[in-house]
Design an enzyme around this catalytic site. Structure first.
Site, PDB file in Angstrom:
ATOM      1  N   ASP A   1       0.869  -1.178   0.000  1.00  0.00           N
ATOM      2  CA  ASP A   1       0.000   0.000   0.000  1.00  0.00           C
ATOM      3  C   ASP A   1       0.913   1.237   0.000  1.00  0.00           C
ATOM      4  OD1 ASP A   1      -2.142   1.660  -0.103  1.00  0.00           O
ATOM      5  OD2 ASP A   1      -3.143   0.917   1.690  1.00  0.00           O
TER       6      ASP A   1
HETATM    7  C1  NOJ Z   1      -4.013   3.979  -0.061  1.00  0.00           C
HETATM    8  C2  NOJ Z   1      -5.184   3.117   0.283  1.00  0.00           C
HETATM    9  O1  NOJ Z   1      -5.029   2.567   1.561  1.00  0.00           O
HETATM   10  C3  NOJ Z   1      -5.433   1.999  -0.716  1.00  0.00           C
HETATM   11  O2  NOJ Z   1      -6.645   1.373  -0.414  1.00  0.00           O
HETATM   12  C4  NOJ Z   1      -5.436   2.529  -2.109  1.00  0.00           C
HETATM   13  O3  NOJ Z   1      -5.667   1.478  -3.027  1.00  0.00           O
HETATM   14  C5  NOJ Z   1      -4.111   3.206  -2.392  1.00  0.00           C
HETATM   15  N1  NOJ Z   1      -3.928   4.314  -1.455  1.00  0.00           N
HETATM   16  C6  NOJ Z   1      -4.052   3.729  -3.825  1.00  0.00           C
HETATM   17  O4  NOJ Z   1      -4.957   4.731  -4.011  1.00  0.00           O
END
Ligand code: NOJ
Length: 768
Positions: free
Chosen positions: A291
């Site tokens: 993430d």
């Molecule tokens: C952070 C988020 O926690 C995640 O769910 C998301 O897919 C990514 N950013 C990309 O936007």
């Protein structure tokens, strides 16, 4: 195939072609993946390999970007990037792909990702809402349509489904998942992966799914986003892992780690879960993306001393692609050169990413999703909008309907629509609206105007804002309410109150909305409340004082039309709560599959039991609850095989009759409870359900085949077992509304069951 592409392909496969024995072997499509990738990897420099592991944001916008800076383009030319996220547009992405394919050394195509969570342009209900439909087939269709729209706009990869189990409504991301239940969560995870990935990754319109956030991200302490999770192995295996297992078994081609640590071990460097469990035990063959910046955040967690250390830990734990921290693309290089990180480890990750690109058909046609004409033709089609209304209708939960005040008549002389969300276009789009636009949203006010008779006067007053303490609109709202027989009061949360980094410490109505409700109720007019919110809201005042309540969550672009259909009876609501609604924040965690305890909660406040002295023991509304405009009678429960063994399926049947005056649907729910087990069992656990549509007076026999393995739990040795003994079965219309019950016996020895397998119950409706 263009000449350029042909030459590029020829270049990659020359060594294979030289060994080809027949004309058939010469067909590119026949070059087996492993050989193709071996040959490609032989040509790659270390820098190029690390480039494949690097994913960068396409620009500053957290939604999507349609242009990127020149230095990013230069990175593509140099082979320093494998993927972009937060980008969108067939034309724009075609342009980037062209640079990758035609101007970089090896011409390896890029993979473009975006959070397409509940639709791309045709925005469907948020996942928490659509889970309330209890209709996996319908949910699958939303993700199929989302995939078609996304593919037409250049996207190969969505960061969805979010399959985190969430027991805490303070956590803003509860809106993105299927609620509290592991079984429902697993069913919905499977449905969504199947929808996104369609008939297979290489097929037209399929996009790669990415179940997230592995794992227990939803167990954030205090409901505070990104917070630590303290979870026992038993709970991890029994509650948080099953939806991920379901997604993996459904063929999910990628997976994202959570930001959280579990019992002190951050997920970005958790080798046991990312490698031993995910790949070793479950056989996951896709790749893992970190993430956002979570590799670098290992430093903040306190388990890595610097960026290099963080990168090493993440890569060796099993992370293959680095979302935005830049560590895999930059710092890791020196460590590999110094021999601190093995080439082999890098190669493994690179191979997984190239394999995915191969499976997506990108080596065959890197521009497959870059056709501007297709983009125009596939977006927001009439049939998609129609389905957006259908799934929105299915997702609505009728929480209360005193004296059958709903459905309303369409030919009322006057109706008042009041509240800060009554004419709001942003809230229904919810968190992760992708390319959804406010102009495409039908508000509740508009929906009601569309539905009523032409002579009906629709009065509107905003009353107050969603938050803040301004009551200057109250007077007008009261005067409007006093003029009519029915007020539809639309209350709840604005779009930015749920989602990532949107935890709340209170879960009541924000601002002065409760006061607005009070003064409207005081007018004596019948009040129907429409709740719009991204988390369960504790609203006991409403439950006690208004005539009817619809929980609509955030329903997407057709929100207003769907709500109007339900209000006026064109659609008979049948959604059920995928999550418990507590009475008060102090009741959290409040979920149906708790244990009985040694002193089970009793209504008698004088006894020493597991209760609060200042609250009833029950939630405001239990998991599985949801009313209808008709009534259902359950009868004639039969168990075919009262004695079973662990590997059998229990076969039961019962009759369901629509005894009311209109057609409708009921979600029949099957719960089980081990009567005695080696570790304390939950008071009940959902192991099967089905939404059944019945005409007025219609009666059907429902047949259920439940694999006894679904009763498996983690014993003292943390082995998944089914133990012999008596098991209670409960069939009901909610977790508290049990209508039929009986029990059966599991015979034989304690049997260990394969916890890398996922089990589903089949529920059949026999209409004969
Ligand atoms: C952070 C988020 O926690 C995640 O769910 C998301 O897919 C990514 N950013 C990309 O936007």
């Amino acid at each position: 195939m263009s000449i350029l592409k042909f030459l590029f392909t020829l270049f990659l496969i020359t060594p294979i072609l030289l060994q080809a024995k027949s004309n058939e072997d010469l067909s590119l499509l026949k070059v087996p993946m492993d050989e193709f990738i071996d040959s490609l990897m032989k040509k790659m420099t270390l820098e190029e390999k690390l480039g494949q592991l690097a994913q960068y944001a396409g620009g500053g916008s957290l939604g999507f970007n349609t242009r990127i800076d020149d230095d990013r383009k230069e990175m593509i030319r140099k082979g320093k990037v494998g993927s972009f996220l937060h980008v969108l547009g067939a034309d724009f992405l075609g342009e980037l792909q062209k640079i990758a394919v035609e101007e970089s050394h090896l011409g390896i195509p890029l993979i473009f990702g975006l959070d397409v969570v509940h639709g791309l342009k045709t925005i469907f209900p948020v996942p928490l809402a659509s889970a309330c439909s209890f209709e996996p087939e319908a949910v699958k269709k939303t993700t199929r349509i989302a995939a078609v729209e996304a593919a037409a706009s250049g996207i190969h990869w969505t960061f969805a489904p979010m399959v985190d189990i969430a027991l805490d409504p303070r956590w803003g991301r509860i809106v993105e998942g299927a609620g509290e239940d592991p079984y429902l969560g697993a069913v919905m995870a499977k449905a969504q992966v199947e929808g996104y990935q369609g008939d297979g990754l290489s097929f037209e319109n399929s996009i790669l799914a990415c179940p997230k956030h592995y794992v227990a991200y939803g167990a954030a302490q205090g409901g505070r986003d990104y917070n630590s999770a303290e979870v026992s192995k038993r709970t991890l295996g029994g509650v948080y892992l099953p939806p991920f297992l379901a997604a993996v078994k459904a063929g999910a081609g990628s997976l994202m780690n959570g930001f959280n640590d579990i019992n002190g071990e951050p997920m970005a460097s958790n080798r046991e879960l990312l490698t031993s469990v995910l790949r070793g035990k479950w056989g996951f063959e896709g790749f893992v993306v970190s993430d956002w910046n979570s590799i670098a955040e290992l430093i903040n967690h306190g388990v890595a001393k610097d960026r290099v250390d963080a990168g090493k830990k993440a890569l060796s734990a099993g992370i293959d692609m680095d979302m935005t921290s830049g560590i895999f693309g930059e710092e890791i290089l020196k460590s590999v050169k110094k021999g601190e990180i093995s080439q082999e480890l890098v190669d493994k990750a690179v191979r997984r990413i190239l394999e995915t690109k191969y499976k997506l058909g990108l080596f065959d046609d890197p521009f497959k999703y870059c056709e501007v004409e297709a983009e125009k033709a596939e977006i927001l089609k009439e049939e998609y909008i129609k389905f957006a209304k259908e799934i929105a209708c299915k997702s609505i939960v009728l929480l209360k309907n005193e004296n059958g005040v709903l459905p309303l008549k369409k030919d009322l002389e006057k109706i008042a629509v009041i509240g800060p969300l009554a004419d709001d276009r942003r809230a229904p789009l919810g968190s992760w609206k992708a390319a959804g636009e406010e102009k495409d949203v039908v508000t509740v006010l508009e929906g009601i105007k569309n539905a009523v008779a032409k002579d009906t006067q629709v009065l509107y007053s905003r009353g107050c804002e969603v938050s803040g303490d301004d009551k200057s609109g109250f007077e007008e709202a009261v005067s409007v309410a006093s003029e009519v027989d029915i007020v539809v009061l639309v209350l709840g949360e604005s779009a930015d109150m749920s989602g990532e980094a949107r935890s709340r410490s209170e879960i009541g109505l924000p601002g002065v909305q409760k006061e607005l409700a009070e003064i409207i109720v005081e007018t004596g007019t019948n009040v129907v409340v429409v709740l719009m919110n991204g988390r369960p809201l504790a609203t006991p005042y409403l439950s006690e004082n208004v005539s009817a309540i619809l929980e609509t969550w955030l329903l997407g672009i057709q929100s207003g039309n769907a709500i109007a259909d339900v209000l006026f009876g064109d659609y008979n609501p049948g959604g059920k709560l995928a999550v418990t609604i507590p009475r008060r924040v102090g009741q959290i965690p409040c979920f149906y599959y708790h244990k009985n305890t040694g002193r089970p909660a009793s209504d008698d406040v004088r006894r020493h039991t597991a209760r609060y002295i200042d609250l009833p023991i029950t939630p405001l509304y239990p998991f599985g609850h949801g009313l209808s405009y008709t009534k259902f009678k359950y009868s004639g429960l039969k168990i075919k095989n009262k004695k079973v063994e662990a590997n059998d399926s229990l076969e039961i049947s019962f009759s369901l009759k629509n005894t009311g005056k209109v057609a409708g649907s009921e979600v029949v729910q099957l719960y089980v409870k081990d009567v005695v087990a080696s570790v304390a069992p939950p008071v009940k656990k959902l192991v099967g359900f089905r939404r059944v549509y019945l005409g007025k007076g219609e009666e059907v026999r429902i047949g259920i085949k439940m694999p006894v393995n679904l009763l498996g739990f983690y014993n003292k040795e943390i082995k998944k077992v089914v133990e012999p003994g008596e098991v209670k079965i409960m069939i009901g219309s909610s977790s508290e509304g049990i209508r039929l019950d009986d029990s059966f016996i599991i015979e034989g020895e304690i049997s260990e069951i394969d916890d890398s397998e996922i089990y589903y119950t089949a529920v059949k409706v026999n209409r004969d």
